[in-house]
Design a protein around this motif. Structure first.
Motif, short mmCIF file in Angstrom:
data_model
loop_
_atom_site.label_atom_id
_atom_site.label_comp_id
_atom_site.label_asym_id
_atom_site.label_seq_id
_atom_site.Cartn_x
_atom_site.Cartn_y
_atom_site.Cartn_z
N TYR A 269 -27.41 -8.06 -33.57
CA TYR A 269 -26.69 -8.38 -34.79
C TYR A 269 -25.26 -8.83 -34.48
O TYR A 269 -24.74 -8.60 -33.37
CB TYR A 269 -26.67 -7.19 -35.75
N ILE A 270 -24.64 -9.46 -35.44
CA ILE A 270 -23.23 -9.83 -35.38
C ILE A 270 -22.53 -9.20 -36.57
O ILE A 270 -23.17 -8.87 -37.57
CB ILE A 270 -23.02 -11.36 -35.37
N LEU B 282 -14.27 -8.23 -35.00
CA LEU B 282 -15.37 -9.16 -34.79
C LEU B 282 -16.20 -8.64 -33.63
O LEU B 282 -15.64 -8.12 -32.65
CB LEU B 282 -14.87 -10.57 -34.46
N GLY B 283 -17.53 -8.77 -33.71
CA GLY B 283 -18.31 -8.27 -32.60
C GLY B 283 -19.79 -8.58 -32.66
O GLY B 283 -20.29 -9.20 -33.61
N VAL B 284 -20.48 -8.11 -31.63
CA VAL B 284 -21.93 -8.25 -31.51
C VAL B 284 -22.50 -6.90 -31.12
O VAL B 284 -21.80 -6.04 -30.55
CB VAL B 284 -22.32 -9.31 -30.46
N GLY B 285 -23.78 -6.69 -31.40
CA GLY B 285 -24.40 -5.43 -31.05
C GLY B 285 -25.90 -5.54 -31.03
O GLY B 285 -26.49 -6.59 -31.34
N VAL B 286 -26.54 -4.45 -30.66
CA VAL B 286 -27.99 -4.35 -30.69
C VAL B 286 -28.36 -2.92 -31.06
O VAL B 286 -27.68 -1.98 -30.65
CB VAL B 286 -28.61 -4.75 -29.33
N CYS C 243 -25.74 -0.18 -29.26
CA CYS C 243 -24.55 -0.49 -28.46
C CYS C 243 -23.89 -1.71 -29.06
O CYS C 243 -24.59 -2.65 -29.51
CB CYS C 243 -24.96 -0.75 -27.01
N GLU C 244 -22.57 -1.72 -29.12
CA GLU C 244 -21.88 -2.89 -29.63
C GLU C 244 -20.56 -3.12 -28.91
O GLU C 244 -19.91 -2.17 -28.43
CB GLU C 244 -21.66 -2.81 -31.14
#
Length: 233
Positions: free
Chosen positions: A134-135, A158-162, A174-175
């Motif tokens: 995800y973002i 701002l970020g990304v993760g799973v 985790c992100e």
């Protein structure tokens, strides 16, 4: 009469069993998640303007989500972290020689998440996935107390993760996120690094020439409040 009662009992049991099966097959969804997170924090500013995850320190906090649907969610976090930096080894030279700093920060934020896949227990008519990247983006506040002047500034995360649904109501993830602040004073302390407050005397506005920090965090959350489906006749 006994036979009719037996038939009614069997039919009623079959209906209840089918209803229970249907709830399971439809993958029961939940409105909320609550949990904890922990990981590392890093600073970016005049004492570190290019090195990724330099001088990593510990961060931890609590996190909560409101799941709008299987692809979208609103997340809130409250985290405490430590940031530090040093001008030693940098190509740029600062007036007065090398300096270093270290201080605690508190981060409060709300973000909107968008999953690349429908997130759920897996399978079903919705074709949901137990593993979903995800973002996210949002707004937040950063508070950095003494030893220098208290700093209170908005930030843009701002970020990304799973995330992975390890059990029907348990999520692991985790992100990586970056918090861009509107202050150039996060790297200032009253005894070690006063020069890091605008060392070159360059006027700035908005996010230009401001301090920022990143979180590399791992989280575990638990689902609450199931969404009950409407009965369609």
């Amino acid at each position: 009469m006994q036979k009719r009662g037996l038939i009614r009992g069997i039919l009623l049991g079959a209906i209840l069993l089918c209803s229970a099966f249907r709830v399971h097959a439809d993958e029961l969804e939940y409105r909320y998640e609550v949990g904890v997170m922990a990981g590392g924090s890093s600073y970016y500013g005049d004492a570190n303007y290019s090195s990724f995850m330099e001088n990593m320190n510990f961060m931890g906090g609590v996190v909560g989500r409101y799941n709008i649907n299987q692809r979208m969610a609103l997340k809130a976090n409250l985290a405490v972290a430590r940031i530090s930096g040093s001008t030693a080894g940098l190509e740029n030279r600062f007036p007065g020689g090398d300096v270093e700093f270290s201080r605690n920060i508190y981060d409060l934020g709300v973000q909107f998440e968008c999953n690349f896949f429908a997130y759920g227990e897996g399978g079903g008519y919705k074709n949901s996935h137990r593993l979903a990247p995800y973002i996210f983006a949002g707004v937040g506040l950063t508070f950095a107390p003494e030893p220098a002047d208290n700093v209170f500034t908005p930030n843009i995360p701002l970020g990304v993760g799973v995330k992975y649904k390890i059990y029907p109501r348990l999520n692991l993830g985790c992100e990586l996120s970056f918090r861009f602040t509107f202050s150039d004073k996060l790297d200032v302390t009253d005894t070690t690094a006063p020069i890091l407050n605008d060392p070159y005397g360059i006027k700035s506005s908005g996010l230009k020439n401001k301090d920022s920090y990143s979180f590399l965090s791992f989280f575990v959350t638990y689902d609450l409040s199931p969404k009950y489906r409407k009965c369609n006749n």
